[in-house]
Each structure stands twice: as structure tokens, then as C-alpha cells.
Scaffold this motif. Structure first.
Motif, PDB file in Angstrom:
ATOM      1  N   GLY A   1      41.050  37.002  46.480  1.00 58.24           N
ATOM      2  CA  GLY A   1      41.359  38.515  45.544  1.00 58.24           C
ATOM      3  C   GLY A   1      39.602  38.553  46.269  1.00 58.24           C
ATOM      4  N   GLN A   2      38.780  38.077  46.710  1.00 57.29           N
ATOM      5  CA  GLN A   2      37.440  38.233  46.442  1.00 57.29           C
ATOM      6  C   GLN A   2      37.586  38.872  47.783  1.00 57.29           C
ATOM      7  OE1 GLN A   2      34.471  37.870  45.419  1.00 57.29           O
ATOM      8  NE2 GLN A   2      33.682  39.616  46.372  1.00 57.29           N
ATOM      9  N   GLN A   3      38.553  38.493  48.797  1.00 63.01           N
ATOM     10  CA  GLN A   3      38.416  39.218  49.874  1.00 63.01           C
ATOM     11  C   GLN A   3      39.245  40.619  50.147  1.00 63.01           C
ATOM     12  OE1 GLN A   3      40.870  36.448  52.010  1.00 63.01           O
ATOM     13  NE2 GLN A   3      39.234  34.412  52.730  1.00 63.01           N
ATOM     14  N   LEU A   4      39.493  40.762  49.171  1.00 60.49           N
ATOM     15  CA  LEU A   4      40.411  42.153  49.210  1.00 60.49           C
ATOM     16  C   LEU A   4      39.182  42.830  48.263  1.00 60.49           C
ATOM     17  CD1 LEU A   4      42.225  44.514  49.133  1.00 60.49           C
ATOM     18  CD2 LEU A   4      43.432  43.589  47.121  1.00 60.49           C
TER      19      LEU A   4
ATOM     20  N   VAL B  22      35.639  37.439  40.526  1.00 59.40           N
ATOM     21  CA  VAL B  22      34.733  36.473  40.006  1.00 59.40           C
ATOM     22  C   VAL B  22      34.647  35.185  39.511  1.00 59.40           C
ATOM     23  CG1 VAL B  22      32.130  35.293  40.238  1.00 59.40           C
ATOM     24  CG2 VAL B  22      32.922  37.514  41.956  1.00 59.40           C
ATOM     25  N   SER B  23      34.895  35.869  38.086  1.00 61.78           N
ATOM     26  CA  SER B  23      35.300  34.213  37.086  1.00 61.78           C
ATOM     27  C   SER B  23      36.250  34.043  36.948  1.00 61.78           C
ATOM     28  CB  SER B  23      35.283  35.831  35.577  1.00 61.78           C
ATOM     29  OG  SER B  23      34.324  36.499  35.157  1.00 61.78           O
ATOM     30  N   TYR B  24      37.480  34.937  37.918  1.00 62.04           N
ATOM     31  CA  TYR B  24      38.597  34.078  37.529  1.00 62.04           C
ATOM     32  C   TYR B  24      38.709  33.181  39.267  1.00 62.04           C
ATOM     33  CZ  TYR B  24      40.782  37.226  34.271  1.00 62.04           C
ATOM     34  OH  TYR B  24      41.329  38.136  32.783  1.00 62.04           O
ATOM     35  N   TRP B  25      38.260  33.361  39.691  1.00 60.84           N
ATOM     36  CA  TRP B  25      37.697  32.337  41.162  1.00 60.84           C
ATOM     37  C   TRP B  25      37.439  30.592  40.161  1.00 60.84           C
ATOM     38  CZ3 TRP B  25      33.105  30.965  42.332  1.00 60.84           C
ATOM     39  CH2 TRP B  25      33.021  29.917  43.524  1.00 60.84           C
ATOM     40  N   HIS B  26      36.448  31.668  39.635  1.00 58.32           N
ATOM     41  CA  HIS B  26      35.443  30.270  38.955  1.00 58.32           C
ATOM     42  C   HIS B  26      36.630  29.316  38.260  1.00 58.32           C
ATOM     43  CE1 HIS B  26      32.423  28.104  37.249  1.00 58.32           C
ATOM     44  NE2 HIS B  26      32.515  27.884  36.418  1.00 58.32           N
TER      45      HIS B  26
ATOM     46  N   PRO C 213      37.434  26.576  47.610  1.00 61.28           N
ATOM     47  CA  PRO C 213      35.852  25.973  46.764  1.00 61.28           C
ATOM     48  C   PRO C 213      35.155  27.120  46.743  1.00 61.28           C
ATOM     49  CG  PRO C 213      37.407  24.628  47.807  1.00 61.28           C
ATOM     50  CD  PRO C 213      37.569  25.157  48.312  1.00 61.28           C
ATOM     51  N   ALA C 214      35.137  27.566  47.689  1.00 59.89           N
ATOM     52  CA  ALA C 214      34.100  28.717  48.441  1.00 59.89           C
ATOM     53  C   ALA C 214      34.745  30.478  47.264  1.00 59.89           C
ATOM     54  CB  ALA C 214      33.900  28.770  49.464  1.00 59.89           C
ATOM     55  N   LEU C 215      33.646  31.056  47.338  1.00 53.88           N
ATOM     56  CA  LEU C 215      34.185  33.105  47.016  1.00 53.88           C
ATOM     57  C   LEU C 215      34.851  33.167  47.707  1.00 53.88           C
ATOM     58  CD1 LEU C 215      34.643  34.547  44.217  1.00 53.88           C
ATOM     59  CD2 LEU C 215      32.171  35.145  44.922  1.00 53.88           C
ATOM     60  N   LYS C 216      33.823  33.202  49.004  1.00 50.82           N
ATOM     61  CA  LYS C 216      34.902  33.778  49.761  1.00 50.82           C
ATOM     62  C   LYS C 216      36.197  33.617  51.064  1.00 50.82           C
ATOM     63  CE  LYS C 216      32.184  31.103  53.815  1.00 50.82           C
ATOM     64  NZ  LYS C 216      33.751  30.530  54.137  1.00 50.82           N
TER      65      LYS C 216
END
Length: 193
Positions: free
Chosen positions: A178-181, A158-162, A171-174
Motif C-alpha cells: 500500500g505504501q509502495q503504491l 499507514v494506519s492499516y499497515w501499523h 516490518p518496514a512501512l516502505k
């Protein structure tokens, strides 16, 4: 420095692999590493089948010659790939992940899963392809052994995505790979309870 590096690398793999790790260490150019004690201050500690491993967060020595690598056994080459999954250069990490491929050795998981909690999206995309229905249960087993590590990994995703991807690519975390995996592993974990 060289002796410290050898000792740390020996404790980065299960004791059952000591002979193979020693063979790999013999071809590593540890003498050429920069004079910094990067191992002692940045180690990842994980549990693997009840055994505690301490894995360097980053290594800074160059890669050995291809002729030396070709002399290693298949298992020794996998150990080498895992060591270089911790390399400071993302291109080296990516190439070594591709060379490691879809691994079924449980001891490779701390090395591959660590890449999920890092910031290089192309590596995460490769990792996603290498975590398959054939080996995802082992990843679930590992995160059950290391719940705190898994929580930290998810937080890093989450931090690296942000920091790197939210305002550009995803733009969406989903939608972030990385979040998907991470979600895929977590969802699979619920299936193996």
C-alpha cells in the motif's frame, strides 16, 4: 430504503452517466438489503472534474444474477463493478476489481483509489498492477482535485499497515504494498506538475 439507495447511487457517478446508472440500478437487489441506513452516515465526497460525487463507503446488497449482468452494456458493467468495489465483502471487492481491470474512464478512479486506503493487502496488490503508465496521470489529476482525500488515504495506508501488517508481514512501512503504491502515485504526481 430502496428509494434512498437509488438516489444515493445516482449521485455517486457523474450526471453524464445517469441513464447508464439507472439501467444498473434496475438489476440491483436493493429490496433485499438489510434495514440499516448505511448510506446516509457513511458517504465519501469527492470532486470529479468539478462535480461533487457522494459515494457509499459500503454497500450491503447482494450481487445481481449473471443473466441480468450479461444484459448490461460494457459501460454499465463498469458502473456495476464500481458499485461492488464498495461491497462489505472483501472477496466481492477483489473479484469486481479484477473484472473492472485497467480502466481508462476517469470516473472509476474514486472507486479504485479508495481501495488503497483499506486493509485488504491482496486487493492493493491487484490495484498496483492496474495502475499503469497508461492511466497513472489520471490518478494524479484526481488527487490534485482532491488533496484532502489523498492525505486521508495516505494516512489510512499507514494506519492499516501499523495495525495489520507491521508486526507480521511487513516490518518496514516502505515494504508494505500500500505504501509502495501510494509513493508511486505521489512520485508520478510530481512528474505531472
Amino acid at each position: 430504503m430502496e428509494q434512498i439507495s437509488k438516489n444515493i447511487l445516482l449521485h455517486a457517478f457523474p450526471a453524464s452517466l445517469t441513464k447508464e446508472v439507472l439501467a444498473v440500478i434496475q438489476i440491483l437487489p436493493l429490496h433485499a438489503a438489510p434495514e440499516r441506513d448505511f448510506f446516509l452516515s457513511t458517504l465519501l465526497t469527492v470532486r470529479l472534474e468539478g462535480e461533487m460525487l457522494t459515494i457509499p463507503y459500503r454497500v450491503y446488497f447482494e450481487e445481481p444474477a449473471a443473466t441480468a449482468i450479461n444484459q448490461l452494456t460494457v459501460i454499465q458493467q463498469k458502473i456495476l463493478h464500481c458499485i461492488y468495489l464498495r461491497h462489505h465483502n472483501g472477496f466481492v471487492r477483489q473479484r469486481r476489481l479484477e473484472q473492472l481491470g485497467e480502466s481508462h474512464e476517469y470516473w472509476t478512479i474514486p472507486y479504485t483509489l479508495q481501495l488503497l486506503g483499506e486493509y485488504v493487502c491482496p486487493i492493493i496488490v491487484i490495484l498496483d498492477k492496474l495502475i499503469t503508465a497508461d492511466n497513472i496521470e489520471s490518478y494524479c489529476r484526481f488527487i490534485k482535485e482532491n488533496p484532502r482525500y489523498w492525505q486521508q488515504t495516505q494516512s489510512r495506508v499507514v494506519s492499516y499497515w501499523h495495525e495489520y501488517y507491521r508486526h507480521r508481514q511487513f516490518p518496514a512501512l516502505k515494504d508494505y504494498p500500500g505504501q509502495q503504491l501510494a509513493d508511486r502515485i505521489s512520485n508520478a504526481d510530481h512528474g505531472f506538475l
